[in-house]
Scaffold this active site. Structure first.
Site, PDB file in Angstrom:
ATOM      1  N   GLU A 155      39.859 -18.941   6.901  1.00  0.00           N
ATOM      2  CA  GLU A 155      39.661 -17.659   7.603  1.00  0.00           C
ATOM      3  C   GLU A 155      38.215 -17.352   7.977  1.00  0.00           C
ATOM      4  O   GLU A 155      37.698 -16.266   7.685  1.00  0.00           O
ATOM      5  CB  GLU A 155      40.262 -16.512   6.763  1.00  0.00           C
ATOM      6  CG  GLU A 155      41.732 -16.708   6.480  1.00  0.00           C
ATOM      7  CD  GLU A 155      42.371 -15.598   5.640  1.00  0.00           C
ATOM      8  OE1 GLU A 155      41.658 -14.666   5.235  1.00  0.00           O
ATOM      9  OE2 GLU A 155      43.579 -15.671   5.399  1.00  0.00           O
ATOM     10  N   GLU A 260      51.408 -21.663   5.840  1.00  0.00           N
ATOM     11  CA  GLU A 260      51.800 -20.482   5.047  1.00  0.00           C
ATOM     12  C   GLU A 260      52.899 -19.703   5.760  1.00  0.00           C
ATOM     13  O   GLU A 260      52.823 -18.486   5.911  1.00  0.00           O
ATOM     14  CB  GLU A 260      50.585 -19.560   4.807  1.00  0.00           C
ATOM     15  CG  GLU A 260      49.402 -20.266   4.180  1.00  0.00           C
ATOM     16  CD  GLU A 260      48.210 -19.350   3.878  1.00  0.00           C
ATOM     17  OE1 GLU A 260      48.367 -18.117   3.933  1.00  0.00           O
ATOM     18  OE2 GLU A 260      47.123 -19.880   3.588  1.00  0.00           O
TER      19      GLU A 260
HETATM   20  C1  XIL Z   1      48.023 -14.334  -0.849  1.00  0.00           C
HETATM   21  C2  XIL Z   1      48.956 -14.535  -2.035  1.00  0.00           C
HETATM   22  O1  XIL Z   1      50.231 -14.870  -1.540  1.00  0.00           O
HETATM   23  C3  XIL Z   1      49.023 -13.284  -2.873  1.00  0.00           C
HETATM   24  O2  XIL Z   1      49.756 -13.528  -4.067  1.00  0.00           O
HETATM   25  C4  XIL Z   1      47.601 -12.803  -3.220  1.00  0.00           C
HETATM   26  O3  XIL Z   1      47.678 -11.580  -3.886  1.00  0.00           O
HETATM   27  C5  XIL Z   1      46.748 -12.663  -1.983  1.00  0.00           C
HETATM   28  O4  XIL Z   1      46.754 -13.882  -1.260  1.00  0.00           O
HETATM   29  N1  XIL Z   1      46.099 -16.046   3.558  1.00  0.00           N
HETATM   30  C6  XIL Z   1      45.887 -17.025   2.600  1.00  0.00           C
HETATM   31  C7  XIL Z   1      46.603 -16.949   1.302  1.00  0.00           C
HETATM   32  O5  XIL Z   1      45.182 -18.001   2.873  1.00  0.00           O
HETATM   33  O6  XIL Z   1      45.852 -17.459   0.249  1.00  0.00           O
HETATM   34  C8  XIL Z   1      47.041 -15.531   0.995  1.00  0.00           C
HETATM   35  O7  XIL Z   1      47.844 -15.565  -0.182  1.00  0.00           O
HETATM   36  C9  XIL Z   1      47.779 -14.914   2.171  1.00  0.00           C
HETATM   37  C10 XIL Z   1      46.908 -14.876   3.375  1.00  0.00           C
END
Ligand code: XIL
Length: 373
Positions: A155, A260
């Site tokens: 990010e 994701e």
């Molecule tokens: C999220 C997790 O799913 C949650 O459990 C945590 O509280 C916050 O992070 N982008 C990413 C991930 O790269 O690491 C994030 O994961 C969601 C957004």
């Protein structure tokens, strides 16, 4: 008569083909790409055995939902906690799944000490560089040869494609991305290295990611692929834009992975809540939580359409796409129950709260047969 027989044989054939691929997502998609999932701390600790059964059957790539982030691995300077990450590695080995490292450098879930100097003010460039070097050497070094690939930088971009003004950038300057990749490459020359971000379907942000890839290529640093996070909804993104981004990244020579994936079925909280800015954390408003008693079939069907529409694109570009990872095993676990608003009941994944496959799983299995040459 003959043609009726032929038709019958065809039906039987396609039924048996369906039965064969019915076994599992990972088997059905094996000729095309890995199908992964993210495991929570509780799952890694074995507190949801049914979820681990689903993982064994359907997924062949594992990402830590949280336990490999900086705040988990090194909450205090020099104090490394590898227990849960090691447990995930063991699980991956037991399940013969590919292990993905998430993530080495991010502005979130990174303790404040990282950016703070001994005087309590902002850390100097030299100090932050030293901390980054230690973190990457220690973490990547420990899992050398075990983690197939790392989300090296997560990010780094704003939605308009410019570089995010994170503490990393402010302190280290625009070169910090190249530096992080260089460090990771030196720590495990064989590991795959990825740039990972959300909203990469957005044309401006897509261009930003292409610039990062080119910056790394120009510097002669290894970049294996671009991770498109894929936190989507029923009415966004435009699937054509997703496909255009896959094509644009492929044109740079990079692989693409969907890292994701989840699809919220809930009403939009506000326009910022598209994407995955984890700092959003609104209080529950019941009027934006319409399905706490169950998901209407029509909404589930819409979600299935979105998932199959996306996988159709992924299959079309399977020469570019090496992995599609869902951000969690089941709807209960999904972070989307709590983001961007706390305490809602979402249904963002492929398996329900009892770890049962939703109808979409069958649809995704059928899709593979459908697109076979
Ligand atoms: C999220 C997790 O799913 C949650 O459990 C945590 O509280 C916050 O992070 N982008 C990413 C991930 O790269 O690491 C994030 O994961 C969601 C957004």
């Amino acid at each position: 008569m003959k043609s009726v027989m032929g038709l019958l044989a065809g039906v039987l054939l396609s039924q048996s083909a369906m039965a064969a691929s019915d076994i599992s997502l990972k088997q059905a998609y094996a000729p095309h790409f890995l199908v992964g999932t993210a495991l929570s701390m509780a799952q890694i600790e074995g507190k949801d055995p049914a979820a681990l059964g689903v993982v064994q059957q359907h997924f062949n790539a594992l990402t830590a939902e949280n336990v490999m982030k900086w705040e988990e691995l090194q909450p205090k300077e020099g104090d490394f906690h590898f227990g849960p990450a090691d447990a995930l590695l063991k699980l991956a080995e037991q399940q013969q799944a590919t292990l993905i490292g998430h993530t080495l450098l991010w502005h979130q879930q990174t303790p404040a000490w990282v950016f703070t100097g001994p005087d309590g003010k902002t850390a100097s460039k030299a100090l932050l560089l030293q901390r980054l070097t230690t973190h990457i050497n220690t973490v990547v070094g420990r899992y050398k040869g075990k983690v197939k690939g790392w989300d090296v930088v997560n990010e780094a971009l704003n939605d308009d494609g410019s570089l995010r003004d994170s503490p990393w950038r402010k302190i280290l300057g625009d070169d910090y991305i190249v530096t992080a990749f260089q460090l990771a490459q030196a720590a495990d020359p064989a590991a795959e290295l990825y740039y990972n971000d959300y909203n990469l379907y957005n044309p401006e942000k897509r261009q930003g990611a292409v610039r990062i890839v080119q910056q790394l290529q120009k510097a002669g640093v290894k970049l294996t692929g671009v991770g498109m996070q894929g936190h989507y909804g029923l009415d966004y993104p435009d699937l054509q834009q997703v496909e255009d981004s896959i094509v644009a990244f492929a044109a740079t020579g990079a692989q693409v992975m969907i890292t994701e994936l989840d699809i919220t079925v809930l009403p939009r909280v506000d326009d910022n809540a598209i994407g995955a800015d984890i700092s959003l954390n609104q209080k529950l408003q019941q009027q934006l939580n319409p399905y706490s008693q169950g998901l209407p079939a029509a909404i589930e069907a819409l979600q299935q359409q979105r998932f199959t529409g996306l996988f159709r694109i992924f299959l079309r570009h399977s020469d570019t796409i090496s992995r599609v990872t869902l951000w969690g095993v089941n709807d209960q676990q999904s972070w989307r129950n709590n983001w961007p608003m706390q305490g809602r009941t979402d249904y963002a994944l492929l398996f329900d709260r009892q770890n049962q496959p939703k109808a979409v799983v069958k649809a995704l299995l059928n899709l593979v047969d459908e697109v076979k040459p």
